[in-house]
Scaffold this motif. Structure first.
Motif, mmCIF file in Angstrom:
data_model
loop_
_atom_site.group_PDB
_atom_site.id
_atom_site.type_symbol
_atom_site.label_atom_id
_atom_site.label_comp_id
_atom_site.label_asym_id
_atom_site.label_seq_id
_atom_site.Cartn_x
_atom_site.Cartn_y
_atom_site.Cartn_z
ATOM 1 N N UNK A 280 0.777 -1.250 -0.114
ATOM 2 C CA UNK A 280 0.044 -0.031 0.121
ATOM 3 C C UNK A 280 0.839 1.076 -0.077
ATOM 4 N N UNK A 281 1.962 1.145 0.835
ATOM 5 C CA UNK A 281 2.895 2.547 0.663
ATOM 6 C C UNK A 281 3.430 2.575 -0.579
ATOM 7 N N UNK A 282 3.425 1.724 -1.329
ATOM 8 C CA UNK A 282 4.217 2.046 -2.664
ATOM 9 C C UNK A 282 3.252 2.630 -3.572
ATOM 10 N N UNK A 283 2.092 2.989 -3.358
ATOM 11 C CA UNK A 283 1.186 3.712 -4.102
ATOM 12 C C UNK A 283 1.150 5.051 -4.040
ATOM 13 N N UNK A 284 1.681 5.456 -2.858
ATOM 14 C CA UNK A 284 1.623 7.125 -2.617
ATOM 15 C C UNK A 284 2.514 7.811 -3.658
ATOM 16 N N UNK A 285 3.874 7.466 -3.836
ATOM 17 C CA UNK A 285 4.824 8.128 -4.820
ATOM 18 C C UNK A 285 4.259 8.343 -6.354
ATOM 19 N N UNK A 286 3.814 7.220 -6.892
ATOM 20 C CA UNK A 286 3.156 7.374 -8.218
ATOM 21 C C UNK A 286 2.068 8.240 -8.449
ATOM 22 N N UNK A 287 1.080 8.539 -7.305
ATOM 23 C CA UNK A 287 0.271 9.494 -7.365
ATOM 24 C C UNK A 287 0.622 10.955 -7.692
ATOM 25 N N UNK A 288 1.997 11.289 -7.238
ATOM 26 C CA UNK A 288 2.570 12.419 -7.457
ATOM 27 C C UNK A 288 2.870 12.921 -8.911
ATOM 28 N N UNK A 289 2.965 11.866 -9.775
ATOM 29 C CA UNK A 289 3.504 11.791 -11.162
ATOM 30 C C UNK A 289 4.681 12.596 -11.104
ATOM 31 N N UNK A 290 5.887 12.315 -10.583
ATOM 32 C CA UNK A 290 7.034 13.005 -10.621
ATOM 33 C C UNK A 290 7.695 12.866 -11.983
ATOM 34 N N UNK A 291 8.154 14.269 -12.433
ATOM 35 C CA UNK A 291 8.988 14.269 -13.635
ATOM 36 C C UNK A 291 10.326 14.403 -13.476
ATOM 37 N N UNK A 292 11.402 13.892 -14.296
ATOM 38 C CA UNK A 292 12.662 13.984 -14.110
ATOM 39 C C UNK A 292 13.358 15.036 -13.382
ATOM 40 N N UNK A 293 13.063 16.214 -13.845
ATOM 41 C CA UNK A 293 13.801 17.404 -13.812
ATOM 42 C C UNK A 293 12.900 18.139 -12.412
ATOM 43 N N UNK A 294 11.766 17.538 -11.888
ATOM 44 C CA UNK A 294 11.157 18.292 -10.813
ATOM 45 C C UNK A 294 11.885 18.241 -9.433
ATOM 46 N N UNK A 295 11.493 19.621 -8.815
ATOM 47 C CA UNK A 295 11.991 19.945 -7.443
ATOM 48 C C UNK A 295 10.704 19.451 -6.550
#
Length: 447
Positions: free
Chosen positions: A240-255
């Motif tokens: 379940x904890x692994x689902x949190x970060x994908x929800x951010x939709x992080x891009x390679x150059x993001x801060x």
């Protein structure tokens, strides 16, 4: 020194007596395992007994009560010895009753005086002759559920009110099942296929997670002692904890700001999505300096330290060090009551009260309000907890949005399209849904 001192049963009793006095079960277990040479079978029995007695404590105390006039006046180790004997007798089918009783009496003989040995012997034999009391003798239905599932009455009542009687009972029943050994593959270094191969070659049995595309579940063997773990090819993390970060939709150059980061599991997951050459960076905060060091150690082991800046700072004071609109993405994995983790940390059920959730709600709202100005327009802020109560989840989001009209709630995405038919935009994972930890995830977009 008697050989009793080194048996899993005695070590379990010693651990349980300390845990009753405030020691955390996982820390106490790790200490005992490190101090005593035990084979894998003994470690498994020790772990099973410690977690099992804690999980079923209210049930075990109910069974013990008719045979001990004042159980709470016993020495802590004697009480835990009797409870652990009951646990083995009633829940561990592969251990004969005779073996359980004999070693329990032997421990009482070695660790106590003759009176304690006679007392323990008498209690065990009377339980065997008379039989244990039945749950249906408890008239109050909530008290009966409490004893049956070893769950506090207040939590039973609160979950029934929020989710209905059927869902409540499904949740509390599931929480006494063993926790899965779940891993997250480090995509900065490896692939699901490579980690599966490495662990299989080490003799482990592994299957893919049905919840997270980066997740693996070990069904036989211990992944933590493998070379792949030491090298950072994966980390231990609940599905379940692994689902949190994908929800951010992080891009390679993001801060990215990870506002409540320790010990760094989600920080390293964010960092694996970033490219240091493109300017990608995750700023990981924690209020405690020693935990910040832990974030750094995890980032180094996972080979993503070049994308992680860890610093000790209270997230509620983030604007003292960061300007408005500094971050493309913000994760608030908020401090919470942890009630979704009861399968993994069973003592939580006895330590928490409803007021704890109400107190934490104030902290959670304060953190969200503090970090909100530092998010860029169009950016995503993800809020998550590992609890299952609305007071720390849906109610927090509703109150935050009421005070911050510049934010809008978006549907929380999952790569496996979990709970696709849900009507809520937020995502609630309950412990009975997939036999993973309970989690809540909400995605907020700054207009």
């Amino acid at each position: 020194m008697s050989t009793v001192d080194n048996t899993p049963r005695w070590l379990a009793v010693a651990a349980l007596a300390k845990i009753k006095n405030g020691a955390y079960s996982n820390l106490q277990l790790n200490q005992l395992i490190n101090e005593h040479r035990m084979d894998r079978r003994d470690i498994n029995l020790l772990t099973n007994m410690v977690y099992g007695v804690i999980q079923h404590r209210l049930t075990l105390e109910f069974w013990l009560k008719p045979f001990v006039r004042h159980p709470h006046q016993l020495d802590p180790w004697v009480r835990e010895l009797l409870l652990s004997a009951l646990y083995q007798w009633q829940y561990l089918d592969k251990i004969p009753q005779r073996a359980v009783f004999n070693e329990t009496i032997e421990i009482a003989k070695v660790k106590g005086h003759p009176g304690i040995r006679r007392f323990v012997t008498g209690v065990l034999h009377q339980m065997d002759r008379s039989g244990l009391p039945a749950f249906d003798t408890i008239e109050d239905p909530d008290e009966r559920l409490s004893v049956t599932y070893s769950m506090p009455v207040w939590l039973i009542q609160e979950l029934r009110q929020q989710l209905g009687a059927t869902k409540m009972e499904a949740i509390i029943a599931s929480l006494n099942q063993p926790a899965k050994q779940s891993l997250r593959v480090n995509t900065a270094l490896s692939t699901v296929s490579d980690v599966t191969t490495a662990l299989t070659n080490d003799g482990l049995t592994v299957e893919p997670s049905k919840i997270s595309p980066l997740g693996l579940v070990v069904t036989d063997g211990q992944a933590i002692n493998t070379e792949a773990m030491r090298y950072g090819m994966f980390t231990v993390q609940d599905e379940s904890a692994q689902l949190v970060v994908p929800a951010l939709n992080v891009q390679p150059g993001d801060q990215v700001l990870d506002a409540c980061a320790a010990p760094g599991g989600k920080t390293t997951q964010i960092a694996a999505e970033l490219d240091a050459d493109a300017g990608g960076e995750v700023v990981a905060l924690d209020i405690h300096a020693n935990k910040v060091r832990l974030i750094g150690q995890n980032a180094a082991r996972m080979h993503v330290a070049d994308r992680v800046t860890a610093t000790d700072l209270d997230a509620r004071k983030v604007q003292t060090q960061f300007d408005d609109e500094s971050f493309d993405r913000i994760l608030v994995d908020a401090p919470c009551s942890g009630l979704g983790l009861m399968r993994r940390k069973p003592e939580i059920r006895y330590e928490k009260q409803l007021q704890d959730s109400l107190n934490l709600q104030k902290i959670q709202l304060a953190i969200l309000a503090a970090v909100a100005p530092t998010l860029k327009k169009g950016g995503i802020m993800t809020y998550s907890t590992c609890t299952i109560l609305q007071q720390e989840n849906q109610d927090v989001i509703a109150k935050f949005l009421a005070d911050h009209p510049e934010f809008e709630l978006q549907t929380t995405p999952t790569e496996q399209d979990l709970k696709a038919d849900r009507t809520d935009k937020t995502l609630s994972i309950y412990p009975d849904d997939y036999l993973s930890d309970g989690f809540f995830i909400a995605c907020l977009r700054k207009k």
